[in-house]
Design a protein around this motif. Structure first.
Motif: not given
Length: 410
Positions: A353-368
């Motif tokens: 994303a343009d904001d360069g943010m690292d979304l912590r919630v994305g690390r909760l993805l277990r089985n893609s």
């Protein structure tokens, strides 16, 4: 099929086992009579009963006896059809049925859960060798239909177990006990918001939806356009997904459980966040706190009406939509629930994303689901998004010089 479903526990047994049937107390046929009596009482316009009998006079005679007593006509369109030909017709016309019981020489545990299409060669071979009926009309197997052209929604078996009824080395009798099943189309429609120029994202999401067996519309419009479309089509519920996301493998089952919980609570909800960027949501399923991001949500028809009526007048282009939605939730103008952890995630690793943010919630993805698709579908193993369209909107062909140097501020 969007038809009323009537069920009744079978309390009787096969008291009369002769080919012909006469009214017999405590016979299982009388359970059918009681069930169809209830149907006719609730739907006086019903005039016929359709049965799938092909060759069994034992079955046909009993249904006919019940129909005669209730003044109904029995329709048996498959009667005495060639079973090998009929099996081919069912497979060719998209009848997706799986075996849930086997009771014949040559059939075993390994065949339970397989589709008719998968079993067709084996069934025809066993017919040639041992004379078994290709459609199971002799009781060789029973099937359960998951999907067909008449269905509005596909049925998914989420939990099952094999039960041994007769442990025989030659012809064991086994059945699949279905503990939990649900319809895959948990909403009336699925929208994937995708700008027409984003061909790469469109291609990836199309493959992802296909892998998950979800029928989604690639929608070239805004969230506001989606809400208006929900209203125009009179959908009761719609799933809205953005085009940079991924799913948990068990997302469909998790969403069904959440919807069932809301139904049991008789919650009059407007929006259910199944994907968001917030680490502040309460575990499980609860009223929303700060569900920033609109990566995935289910909106009710009432919610779509509220949202469209409000934002058609008050949409502020200077503020992100997700921030404005949270403001409505905090002001109790929108009845919102969130799932935590979510089951839909933005893939910032695929689309930074343009904001360069690292979304912590994305690390909760277990089985893609996307990673699984790439692992199991050969054409996706070396997947690279197709290039996006370079076509420019004619409205922006002549942009004043002073606008060329401006930046969009979120």
């Amino acid at each position: 099929m969007e038809l009323p479903l009537y069920t009744k526990e079978i309390r009787g047994t096969a008291v009369t086992q002769t080919l012909d049937y006469e009214l017999t107390q405590d016979d299982e046929t009388e359970d059918l009579f009681a069930l169809l009596s209830e149907v006719k009482q609730n739907h006086p316009d019903v005039g016929a009963v359709s049965v799938g009998a092909i060759f069994s006079s034992y079955q046909g005679n009993r249904v006919q006896h019940v129909c005669d007593r209730l003044g109904l006509k029995m329709l048996a369109y498959l009667w005495h059809r060639d079973q090998a030909e009929l099996l081919q017709e069912m497979v060719a016309n998209g009848v997706d049925a799986v075996l849930i019981k086997v009771a014949a020489m040559g059939l075993g545990r390994e065949d339970l859960g397989k589709t008719l299409k998968e079993m067709q060669p084996k069934l025809l071979s066993l017919h040639s060798k041992f004379g078994i009926h290709p459609c199971g009309e002799g009781g060789e197997f029973e099937s359960f239909t998951l999907d067909c052209p008449l269905f509005k929604k596909r049925i998914v078996v989420d939990d099952s177990a094999v039960v041994t009824h007769v442990d025989d080395t030659v012809a064991p009798v086994l059945y699949l006990s279905i503990k939990q099943a649900y319809s895959r189309a948990f909403t009336d429609h699925i929208y994937c918001i995708n700008q027409a120029s984003r061909l790469g994202r469109k291609a990836r999401m199309t493959e992802l939806f296909a892998h998950m067996q979800l029928d989604a519309e690639m929608f070239a419009g805004s969230h506001l356009d989606v809400w208006q479309d929900v209203i125009n089509h009179e959908y009761q519920y719609a799933l809205v997904i953005e085009d940079d996301v991924d799913f948990e493998l068990d997302a469909v089952a998790s969403i069904h459980r959440a919807l069932n919980t809301l139904d049991a609570q008789k919650a009059n909800w407007d929006i259910l966040y199944i994907g968001h960027c917030s680490m502040e949501e309460k575990p499980g399923l609860a009223r929303s706190v700060h569900p920033f991001c609109t990566s995935g949500y289910i909106v009710s028809r009432n919610g779509a009406q509220k949202l469209f009526a409000y934002f058609a007048k008050h949409l502020r282009s200077s503020h992100a939509l997700d921030v404005q939605l949270v403001a409505l939730i905090k002001r109790k103008m929108l009845r919102s629930y969130s799932m935590f952890p979510p089951v839909v995630f933005q893939r910032r690793d695929l689309y930074p994303a343009d904001d360069g943010m690292d979304l912590r919630v994305g690390r909760l993805l277990r089985n893609s689901a996307w990673d699984q698709a790439r692992a199991f579908v050969p054409k996706l193993q070396d997947w690279i998004d197709p290039p996006d369209s370079q076509r420019r909107d004619p409205a922006f062909e002549h942009i004043p010089p002073w606008m060329e140097n401006t930046q969009t501020v979120r």
